[in-house]
Design a protein around this motif. Structure first.
Motif: not given
Ligand SMILES: [Zn+2]
Length: 311
Positions: A230-231, A214-215, A266-271, A233-240
């Protein structure tokens, strides 16, 4: 999909938004309570923040000059932690990750004593909320010293994640490896504040070198299709944290917030809130701000809400 949430956004109905389950996965615990809650508890009048705080230094200056005088000291730190759980209850936060520095843990005593205190608030305000404690280190820390001491915090099996915060490009990513190796040994989720001010390249490097899953922030990734792929494809979660980015000047506006580009790629993000006490915008308001600015549709925002719940 939750029609109540979508209606809440479209009708500007705060009660509907509050009632729907949400998450907050990027929350600096000592600044995780609501300004209004703290004002009421302490019977003080903490000022609302200005619209712009001019970067991380501006934020720290505002906190020191305009918030801390009202709530300084050990007892008030505990109260602010309590307030973070009170907010989780008010806002129907069913998944909450809060980060703590080792110095904050030490102020309470042993990790067991710290755990007892935090779990007391967790159980009394929001027992059904899935809560995870994250251990965070400032980017300027002495990595080898911290890595030597970290077992004391992790042996109790309370902390579930590791993070580095407080400014980017202070040390090369490789320098943090001793801490992340220890984190791996304890099966922690590996995260880092990166791509708030840093570049897409920084985000990618941090993920690759430290093995992040996670980032925190990560908006810098939006300038590179390759990094976003890259993010994704690798299912990296970005906590925005939209308000944090806009108020500190790292995003031009809510309408222009890079979260839109991340989602479209397609990046996995949260708020999330980042520092609720400073930015004065609780989770439901973060969704509402993005909806009202036309950044994302109500349906897209509801999908992001579901990502945060892990569903
Ligand atoms: Zn943060």
């Amino acid at each position: 999909m939750d029609t109540l949430f979508i209606e809440g956004l479209k009708e500007n109905n705060i009660n509907k938004l509050l009632s729907v389950p949400k998450s907050d996965l990027h929350n600096h615990s000592t600044k995780g309570c609501r300004r209004e809650w703290l004002c009421e508890k302490l019977n003080v009048d903490i000022p609302r923040p200005p619209q712009h705080l001019d970067g991380l230094d501006g934020m720290q200056n505002w906190f020191r000059s305009s918030i801390k005088p009202f709530c300084d000291g050990y007892e008030n730190m505990i109260l602010r932690w309590e307030g973070a759980f009170a907010e989780a209850k008010r806002n129907n936060i069913v998944r909450l990750v809060m980060n703590f520095g080792t110095a904050e843990v030490d102020q309470v005593g042993t990790v067991e004593e710290f755990k007892e205190l935090i779990e007391g608030f967790h159980k009394s305000y929001c027992p059904d909320c899935v809560f995870e404690a994250e251990l965070t280190f400032p980017s300027c820390c002495n990595v080898d010293e911290e890595a030597d001491k970290i077992d004391k915090y992790l042996d109790a099996d309370y902390f579930k994640a590791i993070d580095i915060c407080a400014g980017e490009n202070v040390q090369p990513f490789e320098a943090f490896k001793p801490l992340y190796r220890k984190a791996e040994k304890y099966h922690l989720t590996k995260k880092m504040h990166v791509g708030e001010t840093g570049s897409a390249e920084d985000v990618r490097k941090a993920v690759e070198i430290l093995g992040l899953s996670e980032v925190h922030h990560g908006i810098g990734a939006s300038t590179s299709k390759e990094t976003m792929r890259f993010l994704a494809d690798n299912h990296i979660q970005v906590n925005v944290c939209p308000s944090s980015n806009v108020m500190l000047g790292f995003a031009k506006s809510y309408a222009m917030h890079p979260i839109r580009i991340l989602v479209e790629n397609g990046v996995k993000v949260t708020i999330n809130t980042d520092d609720l006490l400073i930015f004065d915008s609780s989770v439901e308001n973060e969704y509402l701000k993005l909806y009202q600015a036309g950044t994302l549709s109500a349906e897209q925002l509801d999908e992001i809400r579901c990502v945060g719940l892990g569903t």
